[in-house]
Design an enzyme around this catalytic site. Structure first.
Site, PDB file in Angstrom:
ATOM      1  N   PRO A 205       0.810  -1.226   0.000  1.00 10.89           N
ATOM      2  CA  PRO A 205       0.000   0.000   0.000  1.00 10.89           C
ATOM      3  C   PRO A 205       0.837   1.268   0.000  1.00 10.89           C
ATOM      4  CG  PRO A 205       0.107  -0.925   2.217  1.00 10.89           C
ATOM      5  CD  PRO A 205       0.856  -1.878   1.321  1.00 10.89           C
TER       6      PRO A 205
ATOM      7  N   ASP B 281      -2.148   2.931   2.343  1.00  4.24           N
ATOM      8  CA  ASP B 281      -1.561   3.082   3.663  1.00  4.24           C
ATOM      9  C   ASP B 281      -2.068   4.407   4.222  1.00  4.24           C
ATOM     10  OD1 ASP B 281      -0.017   2.522   5.846  1.00  4.24           O
ATOM     11  OD2 ASP B 281       1.818   2.173   4.718  1.00  4.24           O
TER      12      ASP B 281
ATOM     13  N   TRP C 146       4.379   0.233   9.772  1.00  2.00           N
ATOM     14  CA  TRP C 146       5.006  -0.929   9.132  1.00  2.00           C
ATOM     15  C   TRP C 146       4.383  -2.226   9.644  1.00  2.00           C
ATOM     16  CZ3 TRP C 146       7.641  -0.438   4.886  1.00  2.00           C
ATOM     17  CH2 TRP C 146       8.374   0.728   4.640  1.00  2.00           C
TER      18      TRP C 146
ATOM     19  N   GLN D  36      12.478  -1.286  -0.048  1.00  2.00           N
ATOM     20  CA  GLN D  36      11.602  -2.037   0.844  1.00  2.00           C
ATOM     21  C   GLN D  36      12.280  -3.274   1.426  1.00  2.00           C
ATOM     22  OE1 GLN D  36       8.616  -1.023   1.893  1.00  2.00           O
ATOM     23  NE2 GLN D  36       8.925   0.827   0.673  1.00  2.00           N
TER      24      GLN D  36
ATOM     25  N   TRP E   7       8.932  -3.189   3.889  1.00  2.00           N
ATOM     26  CA  TRP E   7       7.781  -4.089   3.730  1.00  2.00           C
ATOM     27  C   TRP E   7       8.189  -5.548   3.602  1.00  2.00           C
ATOM     28  CZ3 TRP E   7       4.746  -5.683  -1.037  1.00  2.00           C
ATOM     29  CH2 TRP E   7       3.489  -6.186  -0.680  1.00  2.00           C
TER      30      TRP E   7
ATOM     31  N   LYS F 133      18.568  12.538  -6.764  1.00  4.45           N
ATOM     32  CA  LYS F 133      17.195  12.176  -6.442  1.00  4.45           C
ATOM     33  C   LYS F 133      16.249  13.130  -7.166  1.00  4.45           C
ATOM     34  CE  LYS F 133      14.202  11.280  -2.448  1.00  4.45           C
ATOM     35  NZ  LYS F 133      14.106  11.331  -0.961  1.00  4.45           N
TER      36      LYS F 133
ATOM     37  N   LYS G 243      11.111  18.004  -7.021  1.00  2.00           N
ATOM     38  CA  LYS G 243      10.206  19.003  -7.590  1.00  2.00           C
ATOM     39  C   LYS G 243      10.832  20.387  -7.529  1.00  2.00           C
ATOM     40  CE  LYS G 243       5.906  16.574  -6.467  1.00  2.00           C
ATOM     41  NZ  LYS G 243       4.644  16.623  -5.684  1.00  2.00           N
TER      42      LYS G 243
END
Length: 1087
Positions: A54, A93, A537, A573, A577, A610, A613
């Site tokens: 999620p 999530d 988590w 992850q 996750w 990275k 914006k």
């Protein structure tokens, strides 16, 4: 230039806009309710289970999400198309720090007091309002990418059913005695006022400049002598309760001649206080083992905690082997609330207890009483004042700064501190062996992430802090008394209602249940819920169970589909996750939570940074989708290193290249087929309907057999590799086939497809190409769902539709390529001999093109002869069997196939990769390098046969040298090219007759180009007229006369002088052309 296209019959658009076509397909899918229809059609098939991790809907989807979504869509589409039922539910999530952080910023909330003043109910209501802020944008973008997933039947971590299953998971762990409460020094986010898990602390390291100070700790019984300790966290010094040495290290007491002071430190670390030991002025006075220093008292740096902790043995030397000799002074200051080892050592020494330890920093990082001199200052800001005070008191002898990597909160981007906090832990350390064993039962792609990164993390797994001192989350279902001597864990709503006597509990958030009490089992008062909520988590790790409301509902469904067949997420992850899924499934069922996992790498901006914006260093996804299309973006992402767990530097030109090199050629092959279908109707009055019995039956069907065999190889390869989840091998092979289809099969068979070899052979070729394109649309459907659908919808118009009365399932599946099954391998089309022959033919053609490029001779210029030299008669026979293709493609008049190298002056030489060979031979390398120049052609030829040669007394093998064959003759008319297998020679000498034909081909080309520019299709019949405007040496006039029949045969029309234009003929287009320095006006008119 004039352009008056007034009437023409077109079958397909001459130019295609992929985004526009994709929007048409989206409309079709909506009309068909395609995704849900596909689920209905696949009911009853074997289940392929998929878990979707999620995301938070508080932010917009970025390329990382689009990449992971594309991988998930490809695998689940493929699973559906290979005969499975694939439930695909989107998940959200909804809890945790990302949401709370947004509200804290919006409402100016600084800490717990602000939330309490506002009220948890109002705070949680504010969180609930923004949880799904961008859900519509997510749904739009996901659908635009062509991903099929169920948003209507989604799961949300804030739903009571989901939260109840999370409670059930936790209760199983409590019942197994796998949960405990303890003080632990944990990474703590002052920006979010909560501890974070160890794996979260590793997700956002930054290089920072921090203080580097060495502080004195004078001995109580010898004030002129002081222990020296180094620290980079001066803010922890007011909490100092001890200094620690390694019991096995040797320490020295020195006299510093500059100050007259005596210092004790590790002898190996004298360079910590002296930059140049050779010039340093000091004397070693004494030596001690670390164990000898244990218990020595020193004068506290500060008195804030002296009265409370000195009686407990504080401000003494303690010993522990964790102290190293690779940095600092070999003496470590101990602040037990701010260091894991500090806490452990001071606890073992009895200086502190689990409940009693100094921690003068609050939840937002401010210094507190009794550290009165710095109270109210942010912990990092207090460094300067503390250093200044210590320097004034002559307790600081060295002061500088250094750059190192420091953990920051990945949510608030504030520096983490390590701080002792009471937390709820799940036992994990004792499960390490089982975690590693379960990890080995799953398949990871790429494998190195599983075997190295994830395995190492599991092998060192620590107990997991699952509690957060927050508000918007699933409350930890523990009801306790004041001293925690009585505790009840609740595992369901029904259980809470039964224990508390409260009915109609419909929500499980803090504001709905914190007031509920449970009678103490002992009869002494009531139990109240602990304040903490679950780390989000823990919720995402519980999603396999909670999304199904297991075990309260869907028990059989869940147990039949667990572990999941497949999951996919980014490499970030690994400690998120993937880890939490594995921990909980191992605790609950002692099995891995998934069978197969694709781990993608990270998508970075084109500059390697990275994506930001603020920096605007990447193109907006919407711009890419509406400029190039989702299929292009999908192929670009999955045909990159990122699918192998590596980085992708996103560049717009890469997406543009997919359009030009893959999608356009594929579309052009389809457009060519459609044009030929229209042409066969116009010229032969045949209404084409696909006839599978004609596939591969043409009189000259070598290329038909080859393309059909290649298609079967492709289908078999894709099936094999997809069963191993290796997308990074599948996609290049798909793109290779599209390239071969367009640049070999269609190109080499244009005349056959135009029925120039007769209608029967032409229809066989058209049916073969139709079969390949129809099958290719089904093969490509999981990868490029839009274009595959677009082509299928147009192709199926030529296929008889199944009768719904006879087979309703087949009739329904006929509606979309995504309802069709993935092609099976058709063994009858396999032909390894044909594939070998065509591969060899193509090798010769590629070498011929190399020669033309090297000599800058265009393909329209005919050449006299091509000689192919090879020792293997089978190779020569293979090329001879396809001689016409070679001659046509390379535009040569004669093809000679021979093994007679002497006749064509072929010589041999050996070359070495001296960098590689140098490593092997070392000092003998110069001898070999000089000796190779003396090796004769005959010796190298023999080496090519035997694989062994001796150069200057040194034996070399086939792995050491590369054999080069070359033309050693003196004629300038011959040009050679070779690969590792075959050598060709081309006669590139000038020939007047051939040059005239070349100019005629240029004229033909200009006509074809103007037809295309005018938007004409093959079925449009027009007349061609010319008027010469500039013609040095009358070369064009000569060619138009001598090559008139050749031009007319190729164009299927005579090229006429412009004065022959009829008065009533309407203009299509007119434009001046240039060919080899001559110019002429070319006019297209309707007959």
């Amino acid at each position: 230039m004039e352009h008056l296209l007034t009437s023409a019959t077109t079958t397909t658009p001459t130019a295609i806009n992929f985004p526009t076509e994709e929007h048409k397909i989206l409309a079709l899918w909506e009309e068909l309710d395609a995704f849900h229809t596909s689920l209905k059609l696949s009911e009853g098939r074997p289940v392929f289970s998929f878990f979707d991790g999620p995301p938070f809907a508080t932010g917009l989807p970025h390329y990382g999400h689009l990449l992971a979504g594309t991988i998930k869509d490809i695998v689940t589409r493929y699973a559906h198309n290979t005969g499975h039922y694939v439930e695909r539910r989107f998940g959200w999530d909804c809890h945790g720090l990302p949401v709370e952080h947004e509200i804290d910023k919006k409402l100016g909330i600084k800490g717990r007091d602000d939330v309490m003043a506002m009220g948890i109910d109002k705070y949680n209501a504010a969180c609930r309002e923004i949880v799904m802020r961008y859900s519509s944008e997510w749904e739009t973008t996901v659908a635009r990418m062509g991903r099929w997933i169920d948003f209507k039947n989604d799961y949300k971590t804030l739903n009571p059913d989901f939260m109840e299953s999370v409670w059930w998971v936790f209760k199983q762990l409590v019942d197994k005695d796998q949960v405990y409460r303890g003080y632990r020094v944990m990474p703590f986010s002052t920006g979010c006022s909560t501890p974070v898990a160890n794996f979260e602390a590793s997700q956002n390291y930054k290089d920072v400049n921090d203080p580097s100070v060495i502080v004195t700790f004078p001995l109580v019984n010898d004030p002129d002598t002081a222990f020296l300790a180094w620290t980079t966290t001066p803010w922890t010094l007011p909490s100092n309760l001890a200094v620690c040495v390694n019991p096995t290290f040797e320490y020295v007491k020195i006299k510093d001649h500059e100050t007259g002071s005596h210092y004790i430190l590790l002898e190996k670390r004298l360079d910590a206080i002296y930059k140049d030991l050779k010039k340093a002025k000091f004397t070693v006075v004494d030596r001690y083992l670390g164990s000898d220093l244990k218990g020595i008292e020193y004068v506290p740096l500060f008195d804030y905690f002296a009265a409370e902790f000195a009686p407990r043995g504080a401000f003494r030397v303690v010993v522990d082997s964790y102290v190293t000799d690779d940095s600092g002074t070999g003496i470590v200051h101990q602040a037990p609330a701010f260091g894991e080892d500090d806490h452990r050592v001071c606890l073992a020494a009895g200086i502190i207890t689990e409940e009693l330890l100094p921690c003068p920093v609050d939840d937002v990082g401010r210094m507190t009483e009794p550290v009165s001199d710095y109270a109210g200052q942010y912990f990092k800001d207090a460094d300067k004042g503390i250093q200044k005070d210590l320097k004034a008191r002559k307790r600081l002898i060295r002061q500088s700064t250094f750059t190192h990597s420091y953990p920051f909160c990945w949510r608030s981007d504030t520096p983490l501190m390590y701080r002792a906090v009471p937390s709820w832990f799940i036992r994990v350390a004792h499960l390490r062996e089982r975690l590693c064993a379960n990890n080995n039962q799953s398949r990871w792609v790429p494998q190195f992430v599983q075997e190295k990164r994830f395995h190492n993390w599991l092998a060192n797994a620590r107990d997991w802090n699952v509690s957060r001192n927050r508000y918007w989350g699933t409350p930890i279902p523990l009801w306790v008394n004041e001293d925690f001597s009585e505790m009840v864990c609740v595992g369901s709503v029904a259980e809470l209602q039964a224990l508390s006597g409260v009915d109609n509990i419909t929500d499980l958030h803090r504001d709905s249940i914190d007031h509920i009490t449970i009678p103490a089992p002992s009869g002494n008062g009531v139990l109240r819920r602990v304040e903490e909520v679950f780390d989000c988590w823990f919720e995402s790790g519980s999603m396999p169970y909670a999304q199904q409301h297991y075990p309260f509902e869907n028990k059989e469904k869940f147990e039949a589909s667990f572990p999941a067949n497949f999951i996919a997420e980014g490499i970030d992850q690994t400690r998120g996750w993937f880890y939490t899924l594995m921990v909980l499934s191992t605790h609950l069922f002692d099995k891995p939570p998934f069978q197969n996992l694709i781990v993608n790498g990270l998508v970075l901006a084109g500059d390697g940074k990275k994506m930001s914006k603020r920096l605007k260093n990447y193109p907006d996804p919407t711009h890419i989708l509406e400029t190039y299309g989702a299929d292009a973006l999908r192929l670009y992402l999955i045909n990159s290193p990122v699918v192998r767990g590596e980085f992708l530097l996103f560049k717009e030109e890469g997406v543009r290249e997919i359009v030009s090199r893959v999608l356009l050629p594929w579309h052009n092959s389809f457009k060519f087929l459609m044009n030929q279908i229209a042409l066969v109707k116009q010229e032969h009055a045949v209404d084409f309907t696909f006839d599978p019995s004609l596939v591969g039956t043409g009189a000259n069907n070598v290329m038909d057999k080859w393309v059909l065999a290649s298609l079967q190889s492709l289908v078999g390869y894709v099936r094999t590799e997809m069963s191993e989840y290796r997308l990074y091998t599948v996609v290049p092979r798909l793109l290779q086939f599209i390239d071969q289809l367009t640049n070999m099969y269609v190109r080499y068979n244009r005349r056959r497809l135009k029925c120039e070899g007769g209608l029967e052979d032409g229809l066989a070729a058209i049916n073969t190409l139709f079969e390949v394109l129809l099958s290719l649309s089904k093969v490509m459907a999981p990868f490029t769902p839009f274009m595959a659908e677009s082509l299928y919808q147009q192709l199926k118009a030529f296929v008889p539709a199944p009768d719904a009365a006879v087979d309703a399932q087949a009739a329904a599946e006929f509606a979309s390529v995504h309802f069709q099954m993935f092609p099976e391998v058709k063994d009858q089309y396999f032909d390894t001999v044909i594939e070998r022959r065509v591969a060899r033919m193509q090798a010769v053609i590629e070498l011929g093109r190399v020669v033309r490029d090297r000599r800058t001779i265009g393909l329209k210029t005919p050449l006299r002869e091509l000689v192919v030299l090879h020792a293997d008669p089978e190779y020569l026979a293979d090329v001879q069997s396809l001689e016409q293709f070679v001659r046509d493609e390379l535009n040569v008049r004669a093809l000679t196939l021979t093994s007679d190298e002497d006749k064509y002056h072929v010589a041999y030489r050996a070359e070495a990769d001296f960098k590689v060979l140098g490593i092997k031979l070392r000092k003998d390398m110069p001898k070999v390098k000089n000796g190779l120049a003396k090796v004769s052609s005959a010796q190298v030829k023999e080496f090519a046969r035997t694989g062994a040669i001796t150069v200057e007394g040194i034996a070399l093998s086939a792995d050491d040298l590369k054999v080069i064959r070359y033309y050693a003759g003196t004629s300038a008319d011959w040009e050679a090219a070779n690969d590792k297998d075959v050598l060709i020679l081309m006669d590139v000498g000038k020939d007047e007759a051939l040059e005239q034909e070349a100019l005629a081909r240029e004229v033909i080309n200009r006509v074809q180009r103007l037809r295309k520019k005018a938007g004409l299709v093959p079925t449009d019949v027009v007349d061609y007229l010319y008027k010469i405007t500039e013609d040095p040496n009358a070369q064009l006039a000569t060619v138009l006369s001598t090559q008139a029949d050749f031009i007319a045969k190729t164009l299927k029309k005579t090229l006429l002088p412009s004065f022959q234009r009829g008065a009533a003929q309407k203009l299509v287009m007119e434009e001046e052309q240039e060919a080899n320095g001559s110019k002429f006006m070319l006019t297209l008119v309707w007959p």
